[in-house]
Every structure is written in structure tokens, then in C-alpha cells.
Design an enzyme around this catalytic site. Structure first.
Site, PDB file in Angstrom:
ATOM      1  CG  HIS A 104      -2.118  -0.936   0.972  1.00  0.00           C
ATOM      2  ND1 HIS A 104      -3.409  -0.612   1.330  1.00  0.00           N
ATOM      3  CD2 HIS A 104      -2.190  -2.168   0.410  1.00  0.00           C
ATOM      4  CE1 HIS A 104      -4.220  -1.607   1.007  1.00  0.00           C
ATOM      5  NE2 HIS A 104      -3.499  -2.568   0.448  1.00  0.00           N
ATOM      6  CG  HIS A 147      -4.910 -11.402  -2.757  1.00  0.00           C
ATOM      7  ND1 HIS A 147      -6.010 -11.015  -3.491  1.00  0.00           N
ATOM      8  CD2 HIS A 147      -4.470 -10.282  -2.131  1.00  0.00           C
ATOM      9  CE1 HIS A 147      -6.223  -9.714  -3.324  1.00  0.00           C
ATOM     10  NE2 HIS A 147      -5.293  -9.252  -2.502  1.00  0.00           N
TER      11      HIS A 147
END
Length: 724
Positions: free
Chosen positions: A99, A267
Site C-alpha cells: 500500500h 493474495h
């Protein structure tokens, strides 16, 4: 007590903070006022380091292996105040690094992990970054131990890279060398959305066309890094979400293969957190006793499985602390259906999944849960292009690992610029095209002899100055791309850009090229040197004798070293320094000038002196006379400032939109023409203050010295080799 010292209204007698409504910024009262502050946002006054502190030198003294060992140890050092999922912080730190890096966008090079900006608003309080305040605090002991040499920017990215390494992925490499900023990056346009997480259609002209999103934005909502994990505007539809995933990653310079690899690899580990509770306000809105934390998690009871982050709940794989092929096995080989998390968020879960493939609870391994997928994950299965790529990844795990590790390296290093900026033992030897490699240039040639040939070439001063400027002005301090080094102005796509006046450029390069070949100098050096020759002639014409500094050693990049697609985003659509716009835009010319100056790393005074000098030098696009407030064009004089501030002239808009006349007050006759990018230096109070300095009778020589310094700064902006 002296009654005269008592405020009868009970009001506070001191000035309130700059971010309160009591002390409103000037632009809130007068919205059209040009905010020059963005040119000075990271100046010496905000930096707590000593004036002679050299961060690059400090980094070289780091015990790199010790730093990495401490970050490795931190992965499994679960803290009671914020326990690790399954006893491993890997997924958490990967999200932090991702992020931090994921705010980068190719359009203007802004965002990214290179400055540690995720520590400050708005990024530190974006909904998508919920609970990452805890991740940063977990890293504090390491930062505290290694001090100045280990920047937050480096440590944040390193934590994600070490996390993958600790979970079994062979990472591609790592480069230290990022330097922290000390306050928010107020120059970045994150969007004009009405609220955080406003509907996507506030950012696009057509909700069905993801590519209609306003540039340079990439994320689908204000407050998100990429796309809404529940689907476009919160409605699950993987086919539609795929369009926005593709657009977002393309605007980060990632192709479909890299996008799929990052989605799969990102993920493969970690989990989403979601409980049905109000998690409180973000860090910037919290009270002082929160100690800098936000998102208070009132239902949090000290267990990993009760922490809230996104609202989605669950892990993607059966073994979420191991790098394996589990993500693709589950995604491709099982049926999935839309459900809701315990916090009420849309997510996908498998139908009738065997217990042995379910995920252990993050706190209690005796409890098993279904894995989950977001709408963006399902896009990897539904979109035919992504599906084909993922099928290959599934069949060839080694290919997935290599592709992901390279894409992760690109994601986390994209805004560091050329490889010369990387420091440490894990810098890959391979030159990657997205690093914009430039071969070392020759320094064994006679500069004076080259200057003599240039002076005798028959090129006009304006032709030489404009070519040098156009070559250098592509530099972006945001991601350290562009600039004169490499002479990419002679290559596609730059040679054909309208702002580079292709016909003039071809003529100049046709003359300078043989001079470079004959002397052994690079064309990149000769282009800059030609600008210096013209500038020294203009200085001499003004009655001064000041040499323009020159540092040889630029190289000439090849087409094979140039990623033409990504360089297209560096094309200037306006250049206030040359008084040019490709077309009329919603923003004013002076705002576009300010943006360009900020990307070039210029101060307000440097921007001012360059504009004033370039006007009188006759460097306007296509020979325009707008702003050329002088009768001796080609002489580096203060005439622009003298005539701009002369009350003998009044200013009047013309019938042609965006242009003005300076008229003699006595005769009413037009003496000069101008654009608002000229007149702002006499109308804006801050810029006029700078202009008045150069209009003074005693500052003619100072003007020349300051112009030379600012010009040289732009010409050398990309010379990181001079700092190595």
C-alpha cells in the site's frame, strides 16, 4: 488579576493550528490565488536533519545483514497489543509495503513508497490503509535501533520483501537508498471526490469505460489503492471489476502478466479482517490519547481473529503463511459464490469445500474457515486474458514465482529512478528497461573544442536553448524519470512530440550529431553544451562575463533501452517556461506552470528567474512574442521584470481567450502581448515579490547568476551519477 488581560468572550487568545477553521489557508478565502507553497513543502525548515547530513553516505554505513536479520526475527515476534495472524506478521507487512508502493501512478510519477509518505495524511488515514498504523508501530524498534541511516521508506518496503523471503519465496532483490520526507505531499492530486470512497462515477466520464478515468488518477475511489474489493461501486461483477483492475495497473506501468502475478502473489499469503463493529476514526481524526493510532477496534479483545480492517473476512489460501500454489488451486479448481462477511461486506466463498482445504482460524487453529476471494480475485478467473495467464502460472509454479518476484521488485522500486540510486548488497546486476538505463558517457574529450564547433555551427541561440531545455524538462523528481541524460529526445516517442517542435528538433540534431560523433562526446552532452554556448552568448550581450557550469559524462540511450509506452506519459501537454499549451485545459496556464516547476524540483524564486530569463532569450514555442517584454531579444537582461512591474503600462484582456496586452497608459497603444503565465508574476503577491527583486536596479548581475544556477539545476537534475 488585571481585568484588562481577560478575554470577556472566553475565546482562546492565541492562534489556533494551521489545519483548523480558525486559521484558514489563503486559498479558502480566495480560491483563484495561486498556491506557490507546493514548491517549498519539503524545504530545510521541515527537515530535522543537520544541514550537512548526507543520507546516501549514511545508508552506505548500514549493517545490511543485521537489519535484514532483525526484520526476519520481527516476523514471528507476535505482540499482545496487536497479535500476528497465525503467529506471523508476513501478510501484514506485505500489505504495508504494497500500500505504500501502490499509490504510485505513471501519469505524473507521484505517489509510491520512495519517500515514506504513507506516514502522513491523507495516506495514513485512507480507509484502504486501515490498521497499517499498527504495522508501522511494530517496525519502530528496528527503526529506533538503526537510526538515521535506515529511512522509514526503506524499512517499510524491506519489511514486505523480507516477509516473502521468510515465507519461502526467493525474492528478486532489494535496493536501499530512499530518503524520507517530513510532512505530507501537498502537491499530489488524489482526486476531487466529494467524500472518501465516493462512487466510481465521480472519477470517470463513463462508468462502463474504466479508461475514461481522469488522469493522472489510477485508483477507482478516493481512499483506495486500487479498486473496490467488493466490485465496481460495491456491486459484485468480476467481469466489470477486471476492466478497472486492468486500467489501474496499466496506469502503474504494469502489463496483464505483471498484474495477474501481483494479484496471485499478493493474495497467496495473509488475510482480510472484518468484524461487525464500528472501528472508529482514522489516525488524523483521533484524539491525543490515542497516541497516533486510529481505527480503535472497540470489539478487539487482543486476538488476531477479532481485529477489523477492510470488512472482508478470511484468508485466500489454505496455508496463508507459506508461499505456495494454493491460491490458484482454490481459485481455478472450485466453484465460488457471493456471500457476505460478518461485517456485511460482499465477498466470494467456495461451494462445498472439503475441510482439509479450509483455513485455520488466525487465533485458534482448531477452528476452520472457508477461504475467500474478492471481486478482483474472481476477475482473474472470469476475464479470459487473466484466466489464460493464471492457468499458465498454475501449471508452472516456478514461472509464477519468478514473474511475481520481478513484479514485486518493480512495484516497490519503480519510483527510485535509475539503478545508480540503489544501495546495498542485494541490488540485482541486471539492467531492467523500466529503470530507464543509460550507458556511461565518455568524459575524455575537449569541452572547449566542442563548444567552438557548436558556436560555428550556424544554429541560432533559440534553437540551441530550446533543444537543451526540451531535452531536460522531461525530468520528474516524483519518480526520478526523464531528463537530458540518455538523449532520448532523439528517439521515439519524444522526437515526435508536438511540444518538441519536431522540424526544429530534427534540424538541430542533424547538426549537433556529427559534432558529437567527431569529438567522442555523447549527443546528450552536446545538446546540453549547445544550450550553454547560447546562454553564455546571451550573458556576454548583457555586459556580464559568467561561465555556465557543465558536467560531462552523459550517455546516449538506445531504442532497446527505452520503454516507449511508459515514456509517453512524460510528454508535456504544456510548458509555461516556453509559454506553450498543446490545447486549452480546465486548469489555468499558471497552474500548469507550477506543476511543471514542482516536478522539476524548482523553488518559487527559481521558477521566477527561469521564466523571466527564457522570455527575453526568445525561447517561446514557435517564436511566440507573448511575454517577451524586451526590445533586445536574445540578451539575458532583467527587462521582463522591469517592464512587468512598470506602472507605465496597464494590462488588458484581448478578444482572444487567454491572451492580454500591456498598453501604454498615455497613448493606449499596445506595447507587449502576454498570457496569464506571464502576468501571474506581477499579479500574485508572492511571485511579484520575487519579480520585484529582479526588477531592481542593483540586481542585474544577481539575476544572471541566479538564472545560470537554476538553468544548470535543470540540466543536471537527472545526474544521479554525480552523487554516487
Amino acid at each position: 488579576m488585571d481585568g484588562n488581560n481577560v478575554n470577556p468572550t472566553g475565546g482562546c487568545p492565541v492562534m489556533h493550528g494551521g489545519n483548523t477553521t480558525v486559521n484558514r489557508p489563503v486559498t479558502s478565502w480566495w480560491p483563484r490565488s495561486l498556491n506557490v507553497d507546493i514548491l517549498h513543502q519539503h524545504g530545510a525548515r521541515t527537515n530535522p536533519m543537520d544541514a550537512d547530513y548526507d543520507h546516501r553516505e549514511a545508508v552506505k554505513g548500514l549493517d545490511f545483514e543485521a537489519v535484514k536479520a532483525d526484520v526476519h526475527a520481527l516476523m514471528t515476534d507476535s505482540q499482545e497489543w496487536w497479535p500476528a495472524d497465525w503467529g506471523h506478521y508476513g501478510g501484514f507487512f506485505i500489505r504495508l509495503a504494497w500500500h505504500a508502493a501502490g499509490s504510485y501512478r505513471l501519469g505524473d510519477g507521484r505517489g509510491g513508497a520512495g519517500t515514506g509518505n504513507i506516514r502522513f495524511a491523507p495516506l495514513n488515514s485512507w480507509p484502504d490503509n486501515a490498521s497499517l498504523d499498527k504495522a508501522r508501530r511494530l517496525l519502530w524498534p528496528v527503526k529506533k535501533k538503526y537510526g538515521n541511516a535506515l529511512s522509514w521508506a526503506d524499512l517499510i518496503v524491506l519489511s514486505g520483501t523480507i516477509a516473502y523471503d521468510s515465507m519461502g519465496l526467493e525474492t528478486f532483490g532489494f535496493g536501499f537508498g530512499r530518503e524520507d520526507i517530513w510532512g505530507p505531499e501537498t502537491d499530489i492530486n488524489w482526486g476531487n471526490d466529494s467524500v472518501l470512497l465516493a462512487p466510481t462515477n465521480e472519477r470517470v466520464t463513463d462508468i462502463d469505460n474504466a479508461n475514461s478515468m481522469y488522469n493522472p488518477l489510477a485508483a477507482s475511489h478516493m481512499g483506495l489503492i486500487y479498486v473496490n474489493p467488493e466490485g465496481v461501486n460495491g456491486t459484485p461483477d468480476p467481469a466489470e471489476t477486471a476492466k478497472y483492475v486492468r486500467m489501474t495497473f496499466l496506469r502503474m506501468a504494469m502489463d496483464d502478466v505483471e498484474t495477474a502475478a501481483l494479484t496471485v502473489g499478493g493474495h497467496t499469503v495473509g488475510k482480510c479482517h472484518g468484524i461487525a463493529a464500528d472501528i472508529g476514526v482514522a489516525p488524523e481524526g483521533e484524539s491525543v490519547e490515542a497516541a497516533g493510532f486510529g481505527w480503535s477496534n472497540p470489539s478487539f479483545d487482543g486476538k488476531a481473529n477479532t481485529a477489523h480492517t477492510s470488512g472482508l473476512e478470511g484468508a485466500w489460501t489454505t496455508n496463508p503463511t507459506q508461499w505456495d500454489n494454493g491460491y490458484l488451486e482454490l481459485l481455478l479448481n472450485h466453484e465460488w459464490e457471493v456471500t457476505k462477511s460478518r461485517a456485511g461486506a460482499f465477498q466470494w466463498e467456495p461451494v462445498n469445500l472439503p475441510d482439509e482445504l479450509k483455513v485455520p482460524d488466525a487465533s485458534d487453529p482448531s477452528i476452520k474457515h472457508n477461504p475467500i476471494m474478492t471481486d478482483a480475485d474472481m476477475a482473474m478467473k472470469i476475464d479470459p486474458i487473466y484466466r489464460e495467464i493464471c492457468e499458465r502460472f498454475y501449471k508452472d509454479p516456478a514461472y509464477l514465482a519468478e514473474t511475481f518476484s520481478r513484479a514485486w521488485f518493480k512495484l516497490t522500486h519503480r519510483d527510485m529512478g535509475p539503478k545508480v540510486n540503489y544501495i546495498g548488497p542485494d541490488v540485482p546486476a541486471e539492467d531492467l528497461i523500466w529503470q530507464d538505463p543509460v550507458p556511461a558517457g565518455n568524459t575524455d574529450y575537449d569541452v572547449d573544442a566542442v563548444k567552438s564547433k557548436i558556436a560555428d555551427s550556424g544554429l541560432s541561440a533559440a534553437e540551441m536553448l530550446n533543444t537543451a531545455w526540451d531535452s531536460a524538462r522531461t525530468f520528474r523528481g516524483s519518480d526520478k524519470r526523464g531528463g537530458a541524460n540518455g538523449a532520448r529526445i532523439r528517439l521515439a516517442p519524444q522526437k515526435d512530440w508536438q511540444g518538441n517542435e519536431p522540424a526544429r528538433l530534427e534540424k538541430v540534431l542533424g547538426i549537433l550529431g556529427p559534432i558529437a560523433d567527431a569529438s567522442g562526446a555523447s549527443l546528450a552532452d552536446v545538446i546540453v553544451l549547445a544550450g550553454n554556448v547560447a546562454l553564455e552568448q546571451a550573458i556576454k550581450a548583457s555586459g556580464h562575463n559568467i561561465e555556465v557550469p557543465f558536467a560531462k559524462g552523459r550517455g546516449d540511450a538506445t531504442p532497446e533501452q527505452t520503454d516507449g509506452d511508459s515514456f509517453s506519459d512524460l510528454e508535456p501537454l504544456a510548458d509555461g517556461f516556453r509559454n506553450w499549451q498543446k490545447e486549452t485545459y480546465a486548469v489555468r496556464p499558471e497552474e500548469l506552470l507550477l506543476d511543471r516547476a514542482q516536478l522539476l524540483g524548482l523553488t518559487g524564486a527559481e521558477m521566477t528567474v527561469l521564466v523571466g530569463g527564457m522570455r527575453v532569450l526568445g525561447t517561446n514555442y514557435a517564436g511566440s512574442k507573448d511575454g517577451v517584454f524586451t526590445d533586445r531579444e536574445g540578451t539575458l537582461s532583467t527587462d521582463f521584470f522591469v517592464n512587468l512591474t512598470d506602472m507605465a503600462y496597464s494590462w488588458h484582456p484581448t478578444k482572444e481567450d487567454g491572451r492580454y496586452e500591456l498598453r501604454d497608459r498615455k497613448t493606449g497603444q499596445a506595447k507587449w502581448t502576454a498570457t496569464s503565465a506571464d502576468l501571474v508574476f506581477g499579479s500574485n503577491s508572492i511571485l511579484r515579490a520575487y519579480a520585484e527583486v529582479y526588477a531592481q536596479d542593483d540586481n542585474a548581475e544577481k539575476f544572471v547568476r541566479d538564472f545560470v544556477a537554476a538553468w544548470t539545476k535543470v540540466m543536471n537534475a537527472d545526474r544521479y551519477d554525480l552523487l554516487a
